[in-house]
Design an enzyme around this catalytic site. Structure first.
Site, mmCIF file in Angstrom:
data_model
loop_
_atom_site.group_PDB
_atom_site.id
_atom_site.type_symbol
_atom_site.label_atom_id
_atom_site.label_comp_id
_atom_site.label_asym_id
_atom_site.label_seq_id
_atom_site.Cartn_x
_atom_site.Cartn_y
_atom_site.Cartn_z
ATOM 1 N N GLY A 100 17.624 94.220 6.489
ATOM 2 C CA GLY A 100 18.199 95.208 5.570
ATOM 3 C C GLY A 100 17.698 96.614 5.808
ATOM 4 N N ASP A 134 6.746 101.467 3.625
ATOM 5 C CA ASP A 134 6.906 102.441 2.540
ATOM 6 C C ASP A 134 8.274 103.099 2.517
ATOM 7 O OD1 ASP A 134 6.781 104.151 4.722
ATOM 8 O OD2 ASP A 134 4.767 104.873 4.292
ATOM 9 N N ARG A 192 21.713 110.816 8.722
ATOM 10 C CA ARG A 192 22.531 110.224 9.772
ATOM 11 C C ARG A 192 23.973 110.086 9.281
ATOM 12 N NH1 ARG A 192 19.097 105.203 12.153
ATOM 13 N NH2 ARG A 192 19.711 104.125 10.240
ATOM 14 N N ASP A 269 20.310 93.426 14.660
ATOM 15 C CA ASP A 269 20.439 94.321 13.505
ATOM 16 C C ASP A 269 20.531 95.780 13.932
ATOM 17 O OD1 ASP A 269 17.598 93.610 14.134
ATOM 18 O OD2 ASP A 269 17.186 95.277 12.785
#
Length: 520
Positions: A100, A134, A192, A269
């Site tokens: 994820g 983090d 992005r 991924d």
């Protein structure tokens, strides 16, 4: 600042009902809502004028307080709900389960001039997918991502883009080489931009969990918004969808090989469903033409993601995507046919790409042998890929003996050439000259064509590292200089000739130039 916001992903797909931003397994959903972390003293360092225009914004917008706050995570745009995507993936060949968006937060989607753009902040704080991290990013990796995204676009390589680069004003603790020497660095955020940030892993996670209902929902959504020309969802459409993803993936990798780009971490991924270069981590540019080179220290032992293996990894990743899509198709044969076609197409497209780099407009049965000979000789002694191919355009047929002189500046160790490979080079140039005589283009026409596919300027690691070193001292001018150079990588740009040079010796073993980790 006005953006034409047209959110679809977080309106049409299943959302995580838990709003708490805690690390956890998230099932039966495509994303989780999450708010970017506020930054203490944000400062905008650079903005891409092209991307501003693509989003319908003006340069004055980029100078506004609103722009700064939105693209550093301090303000959430009205009527938007930022989110992080849920996906899985194979990392270095092993299934890693749920991954994820661990340090990426999608702000919204914008429509302008008939195009859809998803805006995503990288380094804007933790999400449910951050695991033990983090969710932040440091300046060095952000500079590399920002510059390379735009550089690749101008090289003609399919890629995600970048809108802005900013300092967060916060310090971020990082162990750059994973060797126990953690230190605080400047925090940064990149915005992005892409039509979508969907990856192979978005589909894999549902298949791995045997959640075929949501797999179908996501595939149908993808076809509706990004492959609508394929028609309404059906078994045939799913097969065509996979075929097009395979073609786009191959085209992207052929472009990587053409310009000497090594992604460094081709996990599933990190593979875009649109065939875009995504996730600029420990990437690098070939300096010595070396099929075995990888920029990723994590990969230094097995070199899975080395330059010469990128096409094979692309196929391996597509096999994993085929496995994920199989429940919707329930036939292996059409998927296998597409995967076999990838192998055939790679051989053909790779040879065609090398023909273009060598200045051939027509095909000849001797081309494969000539290309193989060249690739073998290039690896016998350290030869700069970019300088070699750019210089080769100056070779003149009427003088076979001038070949070595034309490419001499590409050699890192000229003495090795004199002792070991000079005769092989001379023989090769004789064959190359004879092959060029089959062509009808004039010298100038051939040179123009070759210079259009062989860049003069690429973002060499040492160049990015110099910009990073300056930026660490508070000097950001080199970021802009490199940004400007890399917008015209095929042009001569005599004012920037100093950047058309081999990697300096000081950079051979310097961290950030030759050695990069996944935190780079």
């Amino acid at each position: 600042m006005k953006l034409n916001i047209k959110d679809k992903f977080n309106k049409e797909l299943p959302a995580d009902p838990i709003l708490e931003n805690s690390r956890r397994q998230v099932s039966e959903v495509c994303f989780s809502y999450v708010t970017p972390k506020e930054t203490s003293k944000p400062e905008l360092l650079h903005v891409s004028p092209e991307m501003l225009e693509n989003l319908g914004l003006a340069e004055d917008d980029a100078k506004s307080e609103d722009f700064l706050n939105v693209f550093t995570g301090n303000t959430v745009l009205p009527y938007t709900k930022p989110y992080a995507m849920c996906y899985g993936g194979h990392q270095f060949g092993n299934w890693a389960g749920q991954l994820g968006d661990g340090r990426a937060i999608n702000l919204c989607e914008v429509e302008h001039d008939g195009k859809n753009w998803a805006l995503q902040l990288k380094g804007a704080g933790e999400t449910p997918y951050s695991r033990t991290a983090d969710g932040l990013a440091v300046l060095r990796s952000s500079i590399r991502e920002y510059l390379c995204s735009e550089a690749m676009f101008h090289l003609g390589v399919p890629t995600t883009r970048a809108l802005s680069l900013a300092l967060s004003g916060d310090r971020v603790l990082r162990d750059m080489m994973y060797d126990g020497n953690a230190a605080y660095e400047k925090g940064a955020i990149v915005c992005r931009v892409a039509a979508t940030f969907l990856r192979f892993g978005n589909y894999q996670i549902f298949a791995a969990r045997q959640d075929e209902a949501n797999l179908k929902v996501l595939v149908d959504y993808t076809i509706k918004h990004h492959f609508s020309h394929l028609g309404e969802p059906s078994k045939e459409t799913y097969i065509d969808f996979f075929g097009e993803v395979a073609n786009r993936t191959l085209d992207m990798i052929i472009h990587w090989q053409r310009v000497g780009f090594v992604h460094g971490v081709m996990n599933t991924d990190n593979m875009s469903i649109l065939g875009l270069t995504i996730d600029y981590g420990p990437y690098g540019w070939l300096e010595g033409y070396d099929y075995g080179w990888t920029p990723n220290t994590t990969d230094s032992q097995h070199k899975r993601y080395r330059y010469g293996n990128q096409p094979n990894v692309g196929l391996w990743n597509l096999i994993q995507l085929a496995n994920a899509l199989y429940p919707l198709i329930e036939e292996a044969e059409p998927l296998e046919a597409i995967l076999n076609q990838y192998k055939t197409d790679y051989d053909e497209k790779s040879l065609e790409m090398m023909r273009s780099k060598l200045g051939f407009q027509i095909s000849d049965e001797s081309d494969q042998s000539l290309v193989q000979d060249l690739e073998d000789i290039l690896q016998l002694t350290e030869t700069d890929m970019t300088i070699f191919f750019r210089s080769l355009a100056d070779f003149k047929i009427e003088n076979d003996l001038n070949g070595l002189n034309v490419i001499f500046d590409a050699f890192y160790k000229p003495d090795e050439v004199a002792f070991n490979t000079e005769e092989r080079w001379k023989d090769w140039f004789v064959k190359y000259g004879a092959r060029l005589q089959m062509e009808t283009l004039s010298f100038e026409e051939r040179k123009t064509k070759m210079n259009a596919v062989n860049p003069k300027y690429v973002l060499r690691n040492y160049m990015a590292q110099m910009a990073i070193d300056d930026a660490d001292k508070g000097n950001y001018g080199l970021i802009d200089e490199l940004f400007r150079i890399l917008r015209k990588p095929y042009d001569e740009q005599p004012e920037y000739e100093k950047w058309f040079s081999k990697r300096p010796e000081w950079a051979r073993y310097k961290v950030g130039c030759s050695m990069l980790s996944c935190s780079s």
